[in-house]
Design an enzyme around this catalytic site. Structure first.
Site, PDB file in Angstrom:
ATOM      1  N   TYR A 130       1.114  35.074   7.502  1.00  0.00           N
ATOM      2  CA  TYR A 130       0.970  34.735   8.917  1.00  0.00           C
ATOM      3  C   TYR A 130       0.614  35.979   9.728  1.00  0.00           C
ATOM      4  O   TYR A 130      -0.310  35.957  10.545  1.00  0.00           O
ATOM      5  CB  TYR A 130       2.274  34.121   9.422  1.00  0.00           C
ATOM      6  CG  TYR A 130       2.192  33.629  10.853  1.00  0.00           C
ATOM      7  CD1 TYR A 130       1.549  32.434  11.163  1.00  0.00           C
ATOM      8  CD2 TYR A 130       2.767  34.359  11.894  1.00  0.00           C
ATOM      9  CE1 TYR A 130       1.472  31.981  12.473  1.00  0.00           C
ATOM     10  CE2 TYR A 130       2.700  33.918  13.202  1.00  0.00           C
ATOM     11  CZ  TYR A 130       2.053  32.727  13.487  1.00  0.00           C
ATOM     12  OH  TYR A 130       1.980  32.290  14.786  1.00  0.00           O
ATOM     13  N   SER A 131       1.336  37.067   9.494  1.00  0.00           N
ATOM     14  CA  SER A 131       1.076  38.306  10.235  1.00  0.00           C
ATOM     15  C   SER A 131      -0.326  38.820   9.974  1.00  0.00           C
ATOM     16  O   SER A 131      -1.038  39.232  10.901  1.00  0.00           O
ATOM     17  CB  SER A 131       2.114  39.365   9.855  1.00  0.00           C
ATOM     18  OG  SER A 131       3.427  38.946  10.169  1.00  0.00           O
TER      19      SER A 131
END
Length: 249
Positions: free
Chosen positions: A156-157
């Site tokens: 996600y990051s």
């Protein structure tokens, strides 16, 4: 009810991830402000409800990871409604919440495919239609995780950091046109996407917000609506924070 009743009068807006969360909230606000809104989302049942609730003129079940389907959908919007003025790219998933050495490969690929590749496909598909009128606003929804990185959320990051880099590149490419491209980096806000996360991860993200609370979707929608408007005329290739004080850079 928005006070800007005619801000998007005559404009056509596409909202990805429009069946729930911030996408649905933005769609409702853009409709209230005069836009003809088309929702794109994978969830057919939620789409039908969102179309009725937001006043959207159309709702299309669409997998943003299918580049050909995205292009066909964008072309269909332009053919049916005559133009494309706004793209709000908010479709996204969180993926697994585990350390890198345990991260499932299929989850990594799926997160990157939806959050970054899918966003690229959507931008790529609408730009030619915006260039025809030398006007457009693209708002790519990133995250504070793209700036700071959240532990146990590497995919996600990384995907959200990619959205920021992509937005900077695209915004500069189009800077001499009438198209503006910016990204939003929200901290954690109340949204169905939180249901994809363990409570421990939500608690960690909340602990990083100086304001001491989660954001509200209407707050995010208000900022996106300005970013998508003609008033946002001299800012492009930039990121806007809405983080309760978590990120100030």
């Amino acid at each position: 009810m928005s006070i800007y009743a005619d801000r998007f009068k005559g404009q056509v807006a596409i909202v990805t991830g429009g069946a729930s969360g911030v996408g649905r909230e933005v769609a409702a606000r853009l409709t209230q402000e005069g836009a003809k809104v088309v929702l794109w989302d994978m969830n057919a049942d939620a789409l039908a409800d969102a179309k009725a609730a937001t006043g959207a003129v159309d709702a299309v079940q669409l997998d943003v990871t299918d580049a050909e389907a995205v292009q066909a959908a964008a072309d269909a919007v332009a053919a049916k409604l005559g133009r494309v003025d706004v793209l709000i790219a908010s479709a996204g998933i969180t993926g697994a919440t585990v350390p890198v050495q345990e991260f499932p490969l299929d989850s990594w690929r799926r997160v990157i495919d939806i959050n970054l590749n899918g966003l690229f496909y959507c931008c790529r598909a609408v730009i030619p239609h915006m260039l025809k009128n030398d006007y457009g606003r693209i708002v790519n929804v990133s995250s504070v995780a793209g700036k700071e990185g959240n532990p146990n959320a590497s995919a996600y990051s990384a995907s959200k950091a990619g959205v920021i880099g992509f937005t900077k590149s695209l915004g500069k490419e189009l800077a001499k046109t009438g198209i503006r491209v910016n990204a939003l980096t929200p901290a954690t806000f109340k949204s169905p996407i939180l249901e994809q996360l363990p409570q421990s991860q939500v608690d960690y993200m909340l602990s990083k917000i100086p304001a001491g609370r989660l954001g509200e979707v209407h707050e995010v929608a208000a900022m996106i609506s300005w970013m998508a408007s003609a008033e946002c005329s001299f800012t492009t290739a930039s990121t806007f924070d809405i983080s309760g004080g978590r990120t100030t850079y």
